[in-house]
Design a protein around this motif. Structure first.
Motif, PDB file in Angstrom:
ATOM      1  N   ILE A  10      29.123  37.907  37.996  1.00 10.71           N
ATOM      2  CA  ILE A  10      30.546  38.079  38.260  1.00 10.71           C
ATOM      3  C   ILE A  10      30.790  39.582  38.265  1.00 10.71           C
ATOM      4  O   ILE A  10      30.766  40.234  37.226  1.00 10.71           O
ATOM      5  N   SER A  12      32.979  42.927  39.358  1.00  9.45           N
ATOM      6  CA  SER A  12      34.260  43.518  39.770  1.00  9.45           C
ATOM      7  C   SER A  12      34.082  44.921  40.342  1.00  9.45           C
ATOM      8  O   SER A  12      35.012  45.483  40.918  1.00  9.45           O
ATOM      9  N   SER A  17      30.906  45.147  34.298  1.00  6.50           N
ATOM     10  CA  SER A  17      30.168  44.164  35.095  1.00  6.50           C
ATOM     11  C   SER A  17      28.958  44.796  35.775  1.00  6.50           C
ATOM     12  O   SER A  17      27.918  44.149  35.933  1.00  6.50           O
ATOM     13  N   THR A  37      32.358  38.604  43.917  1.00  8.92           N
ATOM     14  CA  THR A  37      33.523  39.428  43.605  1.00  8.92           C
ATOM     15  C   THR A  37      34.768  38.674  44.029  1.00  8.92           C
ATOM     16  O   THR A  37      34.804  38.105  45.126  1.00  8.92           O
ATOM     17  N   ASN A 112      39.576  34.692  33.532  1.00  9.04           N
ATOM     18  CA  ASN A 112      38.146  34.551  33.261  1.00  9.04           C
ATOM     19  C   ASN A 112      37.700  33.097  33.202  1.00  9.04           C
ATOM     20  O   ASN A 112      36.541  32.787  33.476  1.00  9.04           O
ATOM     21  N   PHE A 115      37.305  32.371  36.981  1.00  8.17           N
ATOM     22  CA  PHE A 115      36.141  33.074  37.531  1.00  8.17           C
ATOM     23  C   PHE A 115      34.838  32.437  37.047  1.00  8.17           C
ATOM     24  O   PHE A 115      33.894  32.241  37.830  1.00  8.17           O
ATOM     25  N   THR A 116      34.782  32.152  35.755  1.00  8.55           N
ATOM     26  CA  THR A 116      33.536  31.631  35.186  1.00  8.55           C
ATOM     27  C   THR A 116      33.277  30.202  35.642  1.00  8.55           C
ATOM     28  O   THR A 116      32.119  29.815  35.851  1.00  8.55           O
ATOM     29  N   ALA A 119      31.910  30.567  39.133  1.00  7.57           N
ATOM     30  CA  ALA A 119      30.530  31.053  39.033  1.00  7.57           C
ATOM     31  C   ALA A 119      29.596  29.935  38.581  1.00  7.57           C
ATOM     32  O   ALA A 119      28.434  29.860  39.032  1.00  7.57           O
ATOM     33  N   ILE A 131      24.535  33.054  34.298  1.00  6.42           N
ATOM     34  CA  ILE A 131      25.731  33.704  34.834  1.00  6.42           C
ATOM     35  C   ILE A 131      25.884  35.002  34.047  1.00  6.42           C
ATOM     36  O   ILE A 131      25.942  34.988  32.815  1.00  6.42           O
ATOM     37  N   VAL A 133      27.932  38.271  32.938  1.00  2.68           N
ATOM     38  CA  VAL A 133      29.309  38.764  32.823  1.00  2.68           C
ATOM     39  C   VAL A 133      29.333  40.073  32.033  1.00  2.68           C
ATOM     40  O   VAL A 133      28.416  40.361  31.259  1.00  2.68           O
TER      41      VAL A 133
END
Length: 231
Positions: A10, A12, A17, A37, A112, A115-116, A119, A131, A133
């Protein structure tokens, strides 16, 4: 023969990150990484995407930009609305009450978590075991979705809610920003490619909380800061 690990990063384009991604690659030189992203309608979307593209090109890894602009339409975050982004000074970072207040002003609902979760879907679909992070201790002081508790809870969720063996790795979880800069220096991270500003200007504004934390991190780490700040 040991199977080369696969990971979803993940990404940014910011310090955390990027250093977390480099950490995985340095420890798993034969591993495969797909960096994702998110464009959630944030003011800095274009600059974050550009920074992430530069990093992925530098590393020679796959990169995807995901449109989740619906997320930015939820809530009233200064990151995704016309509200003014709060300004801070380095001395303000020691004021926990003030930082908690500014954190609420830029909070994007469940960012988050969203996003997670996305992912996780990529990881399961691509047979990735990890994953990656950039969650860290300094951010966790005001953003609960960067904390060890959040990491542990999400890994427990993945163990129950997926049919694959996926684990979130947060190599910076016990670090403050200056320690992250030191680690990035060790790994040869091209800091000039990274972008941290909430405002989305071509140059970092130098006064939003993310910029101020970035400034302080380089200063405390005694590492040359290649960032161009407006102030």
């Amino acid at each position: 023969m040991v199977k080369a690990p696969r990971a979803i990063s993940i990404l940014s384009g910011g310090l955390d990150s990027v250093v977390a991604l480099f950490d995985f690659i340095k420890k798993n030189p034969n591993g495969e990484v797909h960096a994702i992203t998110f464009d959630y309608g944030q003011k800095s979307a274009e600059m974050e995407i550009n920074a992430s593209k530069k990093i992925c090109k530098y590393l020679g890894i796959k990169h995807s930009v995901l449109n989740v602009k619906w997320l930015g339409k939820l809530g009233t975050s200064a990151l995704t609305t016309d509200k003014e982004i709060p300004k801070l000074k380095i001395s303000d970072l020691e004021d926990k009450e003030k930082c908690e207040k500014t954190a609420k002003m830029v909070w994007v609902p469940a960012r988050n978590i969203v996003f997670t979760a996305i992912a996780s879907a990529f990881a399961e679909a691509e047979n990735a075991e990890k994953i990656i992070v950039g969650w860290d201790r300094e951010e966790a002081s005001t953003f609960p979705d960067n904390s060890k508790e959040f990491l542990s809870a999400f890994n427990n969720l993945l163990a129950i809610g997926t049919m694959s063996n996926i684990n979130i790795e947060a190599p910076l979880i016990d670090m403050d920003k200056h320690e992250i800069v030191k680690l990035g220096k060790k790994y040869g991270v091209p800091f000039e490619f990274t972008y941290s500003c909430y405002q989305g200007f071509e140059k970092h504004c130098g006064v939003c909380e993310s910029c101020v934390r970035r400034k302080r991190a380089f200063k405390l780490a005694k590492v040359e800061d290649p960032t161009e700040y407006m102030k």
